[in-house]
Design a protein around this motif. Structure first.
Motif, PDB file in Angstrom:
ATOM      1  N   LEU A   1       0.830  -1.207   0.000  1.00 28.85           N
ATOM      2  CA  LEU A   1       0.000   0.000   0.000  1.00 28.85           C
ATOM      3  C   LEU A   1       0.862   1.253   0.000  1.00 28.85           C
ATOM      4  N   GLY A   2       1.961   1.230   0.767  1.00 28.33           N
ATOM      5  CA  GLY A   2       2.849   2.391   0.809  1.00 28.33           C
ATOM      6  C   GLY A   2       3.446   2.701  -0.552  1.00 28.33           C
ATOM      7  N   ILE A   3       3.865   1.668  -1.275  1.00 26.53           N
ATOM      8  CA  ILE A   3       4.427   1.872  -2.619  1.00 26.53           C
ATOM      9  C   ILE A   3       3.370   2.451  -3.548  1.00 26.53           C
ATOM     10  N   LEU A   4       2.173   1.917  -3.465  1.00 23.93           N
ATOM     11  CA  LEU A   4       1.087   2.398  -4.318  1.00 23.93           C
ATOM     12  C   LEU A   4       0.763   3.865  -4.022  1.00 23.93           C
ATOM     13  N   LEU A   5       0.725   4.232  -2.749  1.00 24.64           N
ATOM     14  CA  LEU A   5       0.436   5.621  -2.369  1.00 24.64           C
ATOM     15  C   LEU A   5       1.560   6.553  -2.809  1.00 24.64           C
ATOM     16  N   PHE A   6       2.797   6.114  -2.644  1.00 22.33           N
ATOM     17  CA  PHE A   6       3.927   6.965  -3.014  1.00 22.33           C
ATOM     18  C   PHE A   6       3.919   7.257  -4.515  1.00 22.33           C
ATOM     19  N   ILE A   7       3.690   6.232  -5.321  1.00 22.23           N
ATOM     20  CA  ILE A   7       3.652   6.431  -6.773  1.00 22.23           C
ATOM     21  C   ILE A   7       2.504   7.358  -7.153  1.00 22.23           C
ATOM     22  N   SER A   8       1.364   7.179  -6.510  1.00 21.26           N
ATOM     23  CA  SER A   8       0.203   8.010  -6.814  1.00 21.26           C
ATOM     24  C   SER A   8       0.476   9.473  -6.480  1.00 21.26           C
ATOM     25  N   HIS A   9       1.073   9.743  -5.332  1.00 19.23           N
ATOM     26  CA  HIS A   9       1.338  11.125  -4.938  1.00 19.23           C
ATOM     27  C   HIS A   9       2.518  11.719  -5.719  1.00 19.23           C
ATOM     28  N   TRP A  10       3.451  10.891  -6.134  1.00 24.15           N
ATOM     29  CA  TRP A  10       4.541  11.412  -6.967  1.00 24.15           C
ATOM     30  C   TRP A  10       3.989  11.961  -8.284  1.00 24.15           C
ATOM     31  N   ASN A  11       2.956  11.337  -8.801  1.00 25.59           N
ATOM     32  CA  ASN A  11       2.360  11.765 -10.069  1.00 25.59           C
ATOM     33  C   ASN A  11       1.261  12.809  -9.890  1.00 25.59           C
ATOM     34  N   GLU A  12       1.066  13.287  -8.664  1.00 21.69           N
ATOM     35  CA  GLU A  12       0.019  14.274  -8.398  1.00 21.69           C
ATOM     36  C   GLU A  12       0.302  15.563  -9.174  1.00 21.69           C
ATOM     37  N   TYR A  13      -0.743  16.105  -9.793  1.00 21.12           N
ATOM     38  CA  TYR A  13      -0.570  17.315 -10.614  1.00 21.12           C
ATOM     39  C   TYR A  13      -1.564  18.417 -10.243  1.00 21.12           C
ATOM     40  N   PHE A  14      -2.838  18.084 -10.167  1.00 22.90           N
ATOM     41  CA  PHE A  14      -3.855  19.126 -10.107  1.00 22.90           C
ATOM     42  C   PHE A  14      -3.842  19.883  -8.787  1.00 22.90           C
ATOM     43  N   TRP A  15      -3.736  19.164  -7.654  1.00 21.13           N
ATOM     44  CA  TRP A  15      -3.748  19.865  -6.374  1.00 21.13           C
ATOM     45  C   TRP A  15      -2.510  20.746  -6.193  1.00 21.13           C
ATOM     46  N   PRO A  16      -1.297  20.263  -6.480  1.00 15.04           N
ATOM     47  CA  PRO A  16      -0.138  21.172  -6.411  1.00 15.04           C
ATOM     48  C   PRO A  16      -0.264  22.371  -7.337  1.00 15.04           C
ATOM     49  N   LEU A  17      -0.919  22.182  -8.481  1.00 14.29           N
ATOM     50  CA  LEU A  17      -1.116  23.300  -9.395  1.00 14.29           C
ATOM     51  C   LEU A  17      -1.996  24.371  -8.771  1.00 14.29           C
ATOM     52  N   LEU A  18      -2.946  23.966  -7.927  1.00 16.48           N
ATOM     53  CA  LEU A  18      -3.847  24.931  -7.300  1.00 16.48           C
ATOM     54  C   LEU A  18      -3.173  25.706  -6.168  1.00 16.48           C
ATOM     55  N   VAL A  19      -2.395  25.016  -5.333  1.00 15.08           N
ATOM     56  CA  VAL A  19      -1.919  25.635  -4.098  1.00 15.08           C
ATOM     57  C   VAL A  19      -0.502  26.198  -4.208  1.00 15.08           C
ATOM     58  N   THR A  20       0.157  26.037  -5.337  1.00 15.09           N
ATOM     59  CA  THR A  20       1.496  26.616  -5.508  1.00 15.09           C
ATOM     60  C   THR A  20       1.515  27.486  -6.758  1.00 15.09           C
ATOM     61  N   ASN A  21       2.060  28.679  -6.627  1.00 17.55           N
ATOM     62  CA  ASN A  21       2.205  29.568  -7.779  1.00 17.55           C
ATOM     63  C   ASN A  21       3.619  30.099  -7.920  1.00 17.55           C
ATOM     64  N   LYS A  22       4.555  29.509  -7.179  1.00 17.56           N
ATOM     65  CA  LYS A  22       5.959  29.871  -7.280  1.00 17.56           C
ATOM     66  C   LYS A  22       6.753  28.658  -7.754  1.00 17.56           C
ATOM     67  N   VAL A  23       7.688  28.910  -8.653  1.00 19.15           N
ATOM     68  CA  VAL A  23       8.441  27.814  -9.244  1.00 19.15           C
ATOM     69  C   VAL A  23       9.198  27.035  -8.177  1.00 19.15           C
ATOM     70  N   GLU A  24       9.799  27.722  -7.242  1.00 19.72           N
ATOM     71  CA  GLU A  24      10.632  27.048  -6.247  1.00 19.72           C
ATOM     72  C   GLU A  24       9.813  26.265  -5.226  1.00 19.72           C
ATOM     73  N   ASN A  25       8.483  26.460  -5.197  1.00 23.49           N
ATOM     74  CA  ASN A  25       7.638  25.751  -4.238  1.00 23.49           C
ATOM     75  C   ASN A  25       6.782  24.672  -4.879  1.00 23.49           C
ATOM     76  N   THR A  26       6.863  24.527  -6.166  1.00 25.36           N
ATOM     77  CA  THR A  26       5.993  23.589  -6.841  1.00 25.36           C
ATOM     78  C   THR A  26       6.666  22.228  -6.974  1.00 25.36           C
ATOM     79  N   VAL A  27       5.968  21.276  -7.614  1.00 27.49           N
ATOM     80  CA  VAL A  27       6.477  19.916  -7.786  1.00 27.49           C
ATOM     81  C   VAL A  27       6.830  19.702  -9.256  1.00 27.49           C
ATOM     82  N   ILE A  28       7.493  18.606  -9.516  1.00 29.47           N
ATOM     83  CA  ILE A  28       8.029  18.359 -10.853  1.00 29.47           C
ATOM     84  C   ILE A  28       6.929  18.209 -11.893  1.00 29.47           C
ATOM     85  N   GLN A  29       5.783  17.618 -11.520  1.00 26.69           N
ATOM     86  CA  GLN A  29       4.710  17.421 -12.502  1.00 26.69           C
ATOM     87  C   GLN A  29       4.152  18.759 -12.991  1.00 26.69           C
ATOM     88  N   VAL A  30       4.099  19.746 -12.099  1.00 26.58           N
ATOM     89  CA  VAL A  30       3.661  21.082 -12.496  1.00 26.58           C
ATOM     90  C   VAL A  30       4.776  21.783 -13.266  1.00 26.58           C
TER      91      VAL A  30
END
Length: 276
Positions: free
Chosen positions: A199-228
């Motif tokens: 379950l931990g591996i599955l959750l980690f992969i899912s959150h690593w690929n997260e895009y939409f929520w980080p796109l909403l709550v981050t608007n600075k390049v240095e604070n965002t994630v790689i998918q954004v």
């Protein structure tokens, strides 16, 4: 008769392997093309050859030096790790309560939890965003993690395993005077390491690929994630395909590493998530 049955079994095996090879090709070819495009020089990015005539690391150098790639990868790792650990912790507690405790309305409450799993993210993203903004958590790790600390999928999955845990062992612990907290962490959790790891591996992969929520709550390049960060190479002036594929390759490397090192656990994670 035996020869005919053997021939039919061999034909079925050959057909099955042929289908698997075709599916593997369609799955792996985009990854291969991403890597090939990443190592092509700028003047060969749109070349149609399957194999590059010349290779260059110019795109990787451009991505690493012109963008905060290291910072975005670090943010992504911290977000994925914090979400995974947090969801495992809350899911273990909730699953244990639903599996082993009986209280008025427990079935109704569990159905409500399952119902939250079925609600689309688009329905809850605005209330979550407003709450995060009022708490001052925009462009922060807390804003990325806290709204996702509870996962209905993980609770449902772990509840199934905990309901199948031998009751005699739990009764023996209760007779010995062990509290529910000690029984959970000293007896049940150590015996559920396999499903918890999956379950931990599955959750980690899912959150690593997260895009939409980080796109909403981050608007600075240095604070965002790689998918954004990948979208920075897609502009109105033109798409930088070489650097984009190089950045995508860098974003994929941690997941490839997890799969290579923990191949059996990764496969087991997807198998278990479909069984329970």
């Amino acid at each position: 008769m035996l020869t005919r049955v053997t021939s039919r079994l061999r034909l079925e095996q050959v057909s099955a392997h042929g289908v698997l090879l075709i599916l593997a090709f369609f799955s792996l070819f985009p990854i291969y093309w991403m890597f090939v495009t990443a190592v092509r020089p700028a003047n060969e990015v749109f070349g149609g050859s399957l194999f590059p005539t010349t290779t260059s690391l110019e795109n990787f150098s451009y991505v690493w030096n012109r963008t905060p790639m290291a910072k975005m990868l670090t943010n992504t790792f911290l977000m994925a790790l914090a979400n995974t650990v947090g969801q495992l912790f809350t899911s273990i507690l909730a699953a244990y309560a639903f599996a082993r405790w009986r209280f008025p309305g427990d079935r109704v409450l569990f159905l409500i939890f399952i119902g939250t799993w079925l609600i689309p993210f688009q329905v809850t993203m605005i209330p979550n965003y407003v709450l995060v903004a009022r708490l001052g958590w925009l462009n922060s790790l807390a804003g990325l993690v806290v709204p996702q600390l509870a996962a209905a999928f993980a609770i449902v999955l772990l509840r199934g395993y905990m309901k199948g845990f031998p009751v005699a062992v739990l009764d023996a612990a209760r007779i010995d005077g062990a509290s529910s907290w000690r029984t959970l962490w000293s007896i049940m959790v150590p015996n559920l390491r396999a499903p918890l790891s999956a379950l931990g591996i599955l959750l980690f992969i899912s959150h690593w690929n997260e895009y939409f929520w980080p796109l909403l709550v981050t608007n600075k390049v240095e604070n965002t994630v790689i998918q954004v960060g990948l979208q920075f190479f897609l502009t109105q002036e033109g798409n930088q395909w070489g650097p984009l594929m190089a950045a995508s390759t860098l974003a994929s490397l941690p997941i490839f590493a997890i799969y290579i090192v923990l191949q059996r656990q990764v496969i087991d994670a997807f198998v278990r998530s479909g069984i329970r």
